[in-house]
Design a protein around this motif. Structure first.
Motif, PDB file in Angstrom:
ATOM      1  N   LEU A  72       1.071  -9.840   1.834  1.00 39.75           N
ATOM      2  CA  LEU A  72       0.458  -8.583   1.439  1.00 39.75           C
ATOM      3  C   LEU A  72       0.192  -7.713   2.664  1.00 39.75           C
ATOM      4  CD1 LEU A  72      -2.151  -9.933  -1.129  1.00 39.75           C
ATOM      5  CD2 LEU A  72       0.103  -8.970  -1.585  1.00 39.75           C
ATOM      6  N   PRO A  73       0.047  -6.371   2.475  1.00 41.02           N
ATOM      7  CA  PRO A  73      -0.239  -5.480   3.595  1.00 41.02           C
ATOM      8  C   PRO A  73      -1.509  -5.903   4.325  1.00 41.02           C
ATOM      9  CG  PRO A  73       0.343  -4.219   1.638  1.00 41.02           C
ATOM     10  CD  PRO A  73       0.218  -5.647   1.216  1.00 41.02           C
ATOM     11  N   GLY A  74      -1.395  -6.079   5.632  1.00 39.77           N
ATOM     12  CA  GLY A  74      -2.557  -6.404   6.442  1.00 39.77           C
ATOM     13  C   GLY A  74      -2.786  -7.887   6.648  1.00 39.77           C
ATOM     14  N   GLU A  75      -2.160  -8.737   5.834  1.00 39.54           N
ATOM     15  CA  GLU A  75      -2.409 -10.174   5.962  1.00 39.54           C
ATOM     16  C   GLU A  75      -1.900 -10.723   7.281  1.00 39.54           C
ATOM     17  OE1 GLU A  75      -1.183 -12.774   2.894  1.00 39.54           O
ATOM     18  OE2 GLU A  75      -2.410 -11.839   1.361  1.00 39.54           O
ATOM     19  N   GLU A  76      -0.764 -10.171   7.752  1.00 39.94           N
ATOM     20  CA  GLU A  76      -0.194 -10.715   8.966  1.00 39.94           C
ATOM     21  C   GLU A  76      -1.060 -10.427  10.189  1.00 39.94           C
ATOM     22  OE1 GLU A  76       1.353  -6.558   8.350  1.00 39.94           O
ATOM     23  OE2 GLU A  76       0.955  -8.338   7.144  1.00 39.94           O
ATOM     24  N   ASP A  77      -1.974  -9.430  10.050  1.00 37.30           N
ATOM     25  CA  ASP A  77      -2.814  -9.060  11.176  1.00 37.30           C
ATOM     26  C   ASP A  77      -4.284  -9.392  10.926  1.00 37.30           C
ATOM     27  OD1 ASP A  77      -0.611  -7.900  12.536  1.00 37.30           O
ATOM     28  OD2 ASP A  77      -0.809  -6.101  11.318  1.00 37.30           O
ATOM     29  N   THR A 120      -3.583   4.026   5.976  1.00 36.38           N
ATOM     30  CA  THR A 120      -2.321   4.432   5.352  1.00 36.38           C
ATOM     31  C   THR A 120      -1.775   3.340   4.446  1.00 36.38           C
ATOM     32  OG1 THR A 120      -1.801   5.831   7.262  1.00 36.38           O
ATOM     33  CG2 THR A 120       0.023   5.253   5.796  1.00 36.38           C
ATOM     34  N   GLN A 121      -1.886   2.071   4.884  1.00 28.11           N
ATOM     35  CA  GLN A 121      -1.438   0.952   4.050  1.00 28.11           C
ATOM     36  C   GLN A 121      -2.193   0.915   2.728  1.00 28.11           C
ATOM     37  OE1 GLN A 121      -2.010  -2.466   6.539  1.00 28.11           O
ATOM     38  NE2 GLN A 121       0.063  -2.397   7.363  1.00 28.11           N
ATOM     39  N   GLY A 122      -3.510   1.121   2.803  1.00 25.40           N
ATOM     40  CA  GLY A 122      -4.313   1.102   1.585  1.00 25.40           C
ATOM     41  C   GLY A 122      -3.977   2.237   0.642  1.00 25.40           C
ATOM     42  N   VAL A 123      -3.771   3.423   1.194  1.00 29.96           N
ATOM     43  CA  VAL A 123      -3.427   4.579   0.368  1.00 29.96           C
ATOM     44  C   VAL A 123      -2.067   4.370  -0.299  1.00 29.96           C
ATOM     45  CG1 VAL A 123      -2.872   7.036   0.407  1.00 29.96           C
ATOM     46  CG2 VAL A 123      -4.849   6.185   1.680  1.00 29.96           C
ATOM     47  N   LYS A 124      -1.106   3.818   0.453  1.00 34.00           N
ATOM     48  CA  LYS A 124       0.210   3.543  -0.127  1.00 34.00           C
ATOM     49  C   LYS A 124       0.100   2.570  -1.297  1.00 34.00           C
ATOM     50  CE  LYS A 124       3.173   4.339   3.930  1.00 34.00           C
ATOM     51  NZ  LYS A 124       4.055   3.692   4.931  1.00 34.00           N
ATOM     52  N   MET A 125      -0.756   1.568  -1.147  1.00 31.54           N
ATOM     53  CA  MET A 125      -0.900   0.545  -2.172  1.00 31.54           C
ATOM     54  C   MET A 125      -1.441   1.134  -3.474  1.00 31.54           C
ATOM     55  SD  MET A 125      -2.805  -3.155  -1.790  1.00 31.54           S
ATOM     56  CE  MET A 125      -4.449  -2.515  -1.586  1.00 31.54           C
ATOM     57  N   MET A 126      -2.266   2.186  -3.377  1.00 34.18           N
ATOM     58  CA  MET A 126      -2.941   2.717  -4.559  1.00 34.18           C
ATOM     59  C   MET A 126      -2.484   4.122  -4.945  1.00 34.18           C
ATOM     60  SD  MET A 126      -4.983   0.230  -5.272  1.00 34.18           S
ATOM     61  CE  MET A 126      -6.238   0.912  -6.332  1.00 34.18           C
ATOM     62  N   SER A 127      -1.559   4.703  -4.182  1.00 34.48           N
ATOM     63  CA  SER A 127      -1.234   6.119  -4.396  1.00 34.48           C
ATOM     64  C   SER A 127      -0.637   6.389  -5.769  1.00 34.48           C
ATOM     65  CB  SER A 127      -0.272   6.597  -3.306  1.00 34.48           C
ATOM     66  OG  SER A 127       0.929   5.845  -3.311  1.00 34.48           O
ATOM     67  N   LEU A 128       0.252   5.513  -6.248  1.00 38.43           N
ATOM     68  CA  LEU A 128       0.881   5.748  -7.542  1.00 38.43           C
ATOM     69  C   LEU A 128      -0.163   5.793  -8.655  1.00 38.43           C
ATOM     70  CD1 LEU A 128       3.324   6.102  -9.345  1.00 38.43           C
ATOM     71  CD2 LEU A 128       3.554   3.610  -9.445  1.00 38.43           C
ATOM     72  N   ILE A 129      -1.144   4.872  -8.600  1.00 43.83           N
ATOM     73  CA  ILE A 129      -2.186   4.841  -9.616  1.00 43.83           C
ATOM     74  C   ILE A 129      -2.955   6.158  -9.611  1.00 43.83           C
ATOM     75  CG2 ILE A 129      -4.172   3.571 -10.477  1.00 43.83           C
ATOM     76  CD1 ILE A 129      -1.619   1.936 -10.398  1.00 43.83           C
TER      77      ILE A 129
END
Length: 439
Positions: free
Chosen positions: A226-231, A287-296
């Motif tokens: 998931l976004p951010g997990e690797e860091d 930006t990662q968070g916004v991308k994850m929720m932007s469509l909704i």
């Protein structure tokens, strides 16, 4: 009925969504259909649609900030640490009994969190992008069907507000349903409103039990980072303190100010100030968070535009009149009114917004047909709740998708909308009809 602009627009919306056209584009097409088929000019239709878009902006911003806040939590490693402990408990070759117990535990956690989010701690869907994505790895190991998870979450997001008069239930029963009935000429004692919705809520419970049985078989998913997990940050005492402070502040502010935007913003800033999300990486995390929720968020904005066109078209009263003008049988009339509520809410996506539209039309008709005050309340409440599950534009379906599709393996229409439509709207239709006939 089939020539009414509202019905045609809902059919267009559902048809295009099922054909895998983006839901935002499907909503725009449905709004144009509703306006043009009702006799509005293209200019007036676009004006209504544009004016309605503003109503969805606060919701869209809330989703965007919740996404950023969820990434902050992911980078803290707290929820991943809890999920990893569950995975370690599975071991290399877990026995069937252990798998079943953990599967049931996750289902209960999702159900409990959804119910609490409506009544005890009324944060609505704000918990989903925080709680669900870290559990996806565990759910994949357990081969838990995410369609079942979507049904469980949607049940918890809808049924409590239908019958429990606290939190969002108080808003639905006492701020929307009761005043709307009173304005339409039906005075009902306050304590009778939840009673009127008991049988419809029983229909929702029946749907949940059917979904638990239907989706009991394992389903395979690919493990995806998931976004951010690797860091994600190392789980240290400082990280735990920052995470607890951020979560507590976000929850407290949301409850005190009724603002998801402020709560999520402060939570993300605390993660940044505490070093969980380094300052130089904060823009990337946001930006990662916004991308994850932007469509909704865009779907909610477009849904508000569509609702404005439907209300401005003047077609809802004509639709009710067309369906009920030739009906003298209470049983047939109740079925017709429930189906109308289903169509209206499927398009608008909100049972709260549907009540004021239908109450002024339904109450005089119900009383003229001989329905009791309690049966009338049950009919109006059920007709409004119908379609909240199963609507492509409802936050009760968009919220579960936002969490379950964090790794791109859960389709909004086929894995959330269709299952929730089948397992909740059909039983609710039956239960609502029974409530109208026996109350």
């Amino acid at each position: 009925m089939l020539t009414n602009a509202v019905v045609i627009s809902v059919l267009v919306l559902m048809g295009l969504s099922l054909a895998r056209l983006n839901v935002v584009l499907a909503l725009v097409c449905a709004a144009l259909t509703a306006g043009l088929f009702s006799g509005l000019s293209l200019h007036d239709t676009l004006t209504l649609f544009t004016e309605g878009l503003g109503g969805g902006a606060p919701i869209a911003l809330s989703y965007a900030l919740l996404g950023a806040f969820a990434v902050g939590i992911a980078r803290s490693g707290v929820t991943e640490w809890l999920a990893a402990r569950l995975i370690r408990r599975l071991g290399g070759t877990p026995d069937p009994g252990q798998l079943r117990r953990l599967r049931n535990l996750i289902i209960l956690v999702l159900l409990g969190a959804a119910v609490i989010s409506q009544n005890l701690i009324p944060v609505h869907i704000a918990f989903i992008p925080i709680l669900v994505p870290p559990l996806l790895g565990v759910m994949a190991r357990l081969r838990l069907d995410r369609r079942l998870a979507a049904c469980v979450l949607t049940f918890g997001l809808i049924t409590p507000y239908m019958v429990l008069p606290v939190g969002f239930g108080s808003l639905f029963l006492y701020k929307q349903l009761e005043p709307s009935l009173a304005q339409a000429g039906l005075d009902l004692a306050k304590e009778q409103i939840p009673r009127a919705m008991l049988l419809p809520a029983g229909g929702m419970l029946t749907g949940l039990l059917l979904a638990l049985w239907w989706f009991r078989k394992p389903r395979n998913y690919q493990p995806v980072t998931l976004p951010g997990e690797e860091d994600q940050a190392r789980l240290s005492p400082r990280t735990l303190v920052v995470a607890a402070l951020a979560l507590g502040s976000a929850m407290s502010l949301q409850l005190l100010t009724d603002s998801i935007v402020l709560g999520a913003l402060i939570g993300f800033l605390l993660f940044t100030a505490g070093g969980v999300v380094p300052w130089r990486e904060s823009q990337d995390a946001f930006t990662q968070g916004v991308k994850m929720m932007s469509l909704i968020g865009f779907i909610m904005i477009a849904a508000n535009g569509y609702a404005a066109v439907v209300k401005g078209s003047g077609q809802v009263p004509l639709l009710v009149e067309a369906v009920t003008s030739q009906l003298n049988s209470p049983g047939v009339a109740a079925a017709g009114l429930l189906l109308l509520g289903l169509f209206i809410t499927l398009g608008i996506g909100s049972s709260f917004s549907t009540i004021p539209i239908i109450a002024t039309l339904y109450v005089p008709l119900c009383l003229a047909l001989g329905f009791s005050p309690l049966a009338t309340a049950a009919l109006v409440g059920s007709a409004a709740a119908l379609g909240d599950a199963g609507s492509p534009a409802s936050d009760s379906t968009l919220g579960p998708t936002a969490g379950l599709n964090a790794d791109g393996q859960h389709d909004h229409i086929r894995d959330t909308v269709i299952p929730t439509f089948v397992f909740y709207n059909l039983p609710l239709l039956v239960a609502g009809w029974i409530a109208a006939m026996v109350s």
